[in-house]
Design a protein around this motif. Sequence first.
Motif, mmCIF file in Angstrom:
data_model
loop_
_atom_site.group_PDB
_atom_site.id
_atom_site.type_symbol
_atom_site.label_atom_id
_atom_site.label_comp_id
_atom_site.label_asym_id
_atom_site.label_seq_id
_atom_site.Cartn_x
_atom_site.Cartn_y
_atom_site.Cartn_z
ATOM 1 N N UNK A 200 0.843 -1.204 0.000
ATOM 2 C CA UNK A 200 0.000 0.000 0.000
ATOM 3 C C UNK A 200 0.876 1.251 0.000
ATOM 4 N N UNK A 201 0.689 2.106 -1.013
ATOM 5 C CA UNK A 201 1.512 3.308 -1.141
ATOM 6 C C UNK A 201 2.910 2.950 -1.595
ATOM 7 N N UNK A 202 3.024 2.331 -2.740
ATOM 8 C CA UNK A 202 4.275 1.686 -3.156
ATOM 9 C C UNK A 202 5.413 2.643 -3.459
ATOM 10 N N UNK A 203 5.136 3.873 -3.880
ATOM 11 C CA UNK A 203 6.222 4.819 -4.174
ATOM 12 C C UNK A 203 7.078 4.341 -5.329
ATOM 13 N N UNK A 204 8.337 4.067 -5.055
ATOM 14 C CA UNK A 204 9.250 3.593 -6.098
ATOM 15 C C UNK A 204 9.028 2.127 -6.455
ATOM 16 N N UNK A 205 8.221 1.423 -5.665
ATOM 17 C CA UNK A 205 8.023 -0.002 -5.884
ATOM 18 C C UNK A 205 9.019 -0.880 -5.158
ATOM 19 N N UNK A 206 9.834 -0.293 -4.295
ATOM 20 C CA UNK A 206 10.921 -1.055 -3.670
ATOM 21 C C UNK A 206 10.407 -2.180 -2.782
ATOM 22 N N UNK A 207 9.343 -1.942 -2.001
ATOM 23 C CA UNK A 207 8.832 -3.000 -1.132
ATOM 24 C C UNK A 207 8.144 -4.090 -1.941
ATOM 25 N N UNK A 208 7.444 -3.709 -2.997
ATOM 26 C CA UNK A 208 6.811 -4.712 -3.858
ATOM 27 C C UNK A 208 7.870 -5.610 -4.485
ATOM 28 N N UNK A 209 8.960 -5.012 -4.934
ATOM 29 C CA UNK A 209 10.049 -5.802 -5.519
ATOM 30 C C UNK A 209 10.668 -6.715 -4.470
ATOM 31 N N UNK A 210 10.816 -6.221 -3.258
ATOM 32 C CA UNK A 210 11.408 -7.034 -2.192
ATOM 33 C C UNK A 210 10.511 -8.213 -1.833
ATOM 34 N N UNK A 211 9.203 -7.994 -1.797
ATOM 35 C CA UNK A 211 8.275 -9.087 -1.517
ATOM 36 C C UNK A 211 8.323 -10.128 -2.629
ATOM 37 N N UNK A 212 8.431 -9.663 -3.871
ATOM 38 C CA UNK A 212 8.549 -10.592 -4.996
ATOM 39 C C UNK A 212 9.854 -11.382 -4.896
ATOM 40 N N UNK B 206 11.314 -12.225 -2.267
ATOM 41 C CA UNK B 206 11.174 -13.202 -1.194
ATOM 42 C C UNK B 206 10.318 -14.403 -1.611
ATOM 43 N N UNK B 207 9.816 -14.385 -2.836
ATOM 44 C CA UNK B 207 9.129 -15.565 -3.355
ATOM 45 C C UNK B 207 7.622 -15.496 -3.386
ATOM 46 N N UNK B 208 7.027 -14.355 -3.026
ATOM 47 C CA UNK B 208 5.565 -14.231 -3.093
ATOM 48 C C UNK B 208 5.159 -14.176 -4.560
ATOM 49 N N UNK B 209 4.280 -15.077 -4.957
ATOM 50 C CA UNK B 209 4.008 -15.264 -6.387
ATOM 51 C C UNK B 209 3.240 -14.112 -7.008
ATOM 52 N N UNK B 210 2.458 -13.382 -6.195
ATOM 53 C CA UNK B 210 1.687 -12.261 -6.743
ATOM 54 C C UNK B 210 1.663 -11.126 -5.743
ATOM 55 N N UNK B 211 2.034 -9.944 -6.212
ATOM 56 C CA UNK B 211 2.035 -8.742 -5.382
ATOM 57 C C UNK B 211 1.249 -7.667 -6.118
ATOM 58 N N UNK B 212 0.309 -7.031 -5.431
ATOM 59 C CA UNK B 212 -0.418 -5.890 -5.982
ATOM 60 C C UNK B 212 0.061 -4.640 -5.248
ATOM 61 N N UNK B 213 0.672 -3.728 -5.981
ATOM 62 C CA UNK B 213 1.238 -2.496 -5.411
ATOM 63 C C UNK B 213 0.345 -1.326 -5.790
ATOM 64 N N UNK B 214 -0.057 -0.524 -4.813
ATOM 65 C CA UNK B 214 -0.967 0.590 -5.081
ATOM 66 C C UNK B 214 -0.318 1.934 -4.786
ATOM 67 N N UNK B 215 -0.802 2.926 -5.492
ATOM 68 C CA UNK B 215 -0.464 4.324 -5.212
ATOM 69 C C UNK B 215 -1.487 5.166 -5.944
ATOM 70 N N UNK B 216 -1.586 6.454 -5.581
ATOM 71 C CA UNK B 216 -2.492 7.339 -6.298
ATOM 72 C C UNK B 216 -1.766 8.496 -6.968
ATOM 73 N N UNK B 217 -0.454 8.545 -6.832
ATOM 74 C CA UNK B 217 0.348 9.584 -7.468
ATOM 75 C C UNK B 217 0.806 9.081 -8.839
ATOM 76 N N UNK B 218 0.458 9.774 -9.926
ATOM 77 C CA UNK B 218 0.859 9.305 -11.260
ATOM 78 C C UNK B 218 2.364 9.125 -11.404
ATOM 79 N N UNK B 219 3.147 9.995 -10.779
ATOM 80 C CA UNK B 219 4.602 9.854 -10.865
ATOM 81 C C UNK B 219 5.069 8.579 -10.177
#
Length: 384
Positions: free
Chosen positions: A207-219, A221-234
């Motif tokens: 939630x609130x992924x920003x650069x996507x760093x935590x989503x990449x880290x979870x991936x 770690x072997x999690x097969x599917x990660x949904x990363x959200x944000x509301x800032x277009x940048x």
Amino acid sequence: MNSYPLIEWTENGEVRAVRWRSENGSPPPRRVVVADDTLTADTAYRLACEGTGLLWRGDFQNARQLLQAIARRADRPPRRKKRPEPESPVDAFNQYRQAQSQRSRTLNMLLIPIEGDFGIALRRAPDLQQACLEAYGAPDGQASVASLRELQGLIGAHEWRKKGVEIAVLGDRIHAHHGVFSPVRGEYLDLVAKAPLPAATHLAFDIGTGTGVLAALLAKRGISRVIATDQDPRALACARENIERLGYAKQVQVVEADLFPPGKAPLIVCNPPWLPARPSSPLEHAIYDPESRMLKGFIAGLGAHLEPGGEGWLVLSDIAEHIGLRSRDELLAAFAAAGLKVLDKISIRPTHPKVADVDDPLHAARALELTSIWRLARDDAGKA
């Protein structure tokens, strides 16, 4: 052009007006004078303190030196009697923010004209077209004016975007776009890399992924599917680019959402801004969360989005508690009100340079700071 703020000045007997560019949304100076290499630093500082914008027509590199001279004067201790020592950490924080705001207003008074194609028609001006393109989007052919300090920020963001930040636990670099906070503090990443995953974690929300760093880290770690959200277009564009470059595009989906995506997950991770205060620029939205909106929204909505037996990982520093902006009791009460229980709290001390800077106005709070993962679960885990 009329939909944008305008900056006006008189030059050669003619009143002129062009678009005003300010990433933090500050209004243009009400009074603007034309300035060049003949302007002394003392005069420039006096005018800037008065709120007079200095539209630069001289050598670009001389403008950079003048800005440094203005900054030195702004940073000099005042000759008058010292301000009374703050009575509390909150007072120290408010004084710090007020001083930073005043300093920023003063330094932002040195202005640079920008051509319609983002060129700078000043002697020895660098090529800023790519940096402006990344920050402002495609040029519209209209001339504009921005502060030199803002343009320096654009240059810095462009260089950081090219260079990236080495993330040890990823074994790769994260490249932050302009206006997206770079993960320069690594301790919270170490926590997320080591915290025990819930059993059978096939899906995670970031939630609130920003650069996507935590989503990449979870991936990673072997999690097969990660949904990363944000509301800032940048942030959305930045996260997608990082995820693609790191090779996790098949595992990670980046979607636009205000906090949670539809559905439930066995693991939901959120690293909200840590300080409940008003940001003064787009970048500061990653640091300051007015009235703890994101924090409260995550806590309040977490239970409804957790699968039975799932966990929510709240990544949070306690610096707000040491400053006096939020108490531990308030945080625990928010958990209880949302029907959540604390499974565990894993903490680490930050190691960034400001921790050891005794001249930092917030040193006392930083010296006590801990960054933690609060592992949260629903109290009624068996209910839908």
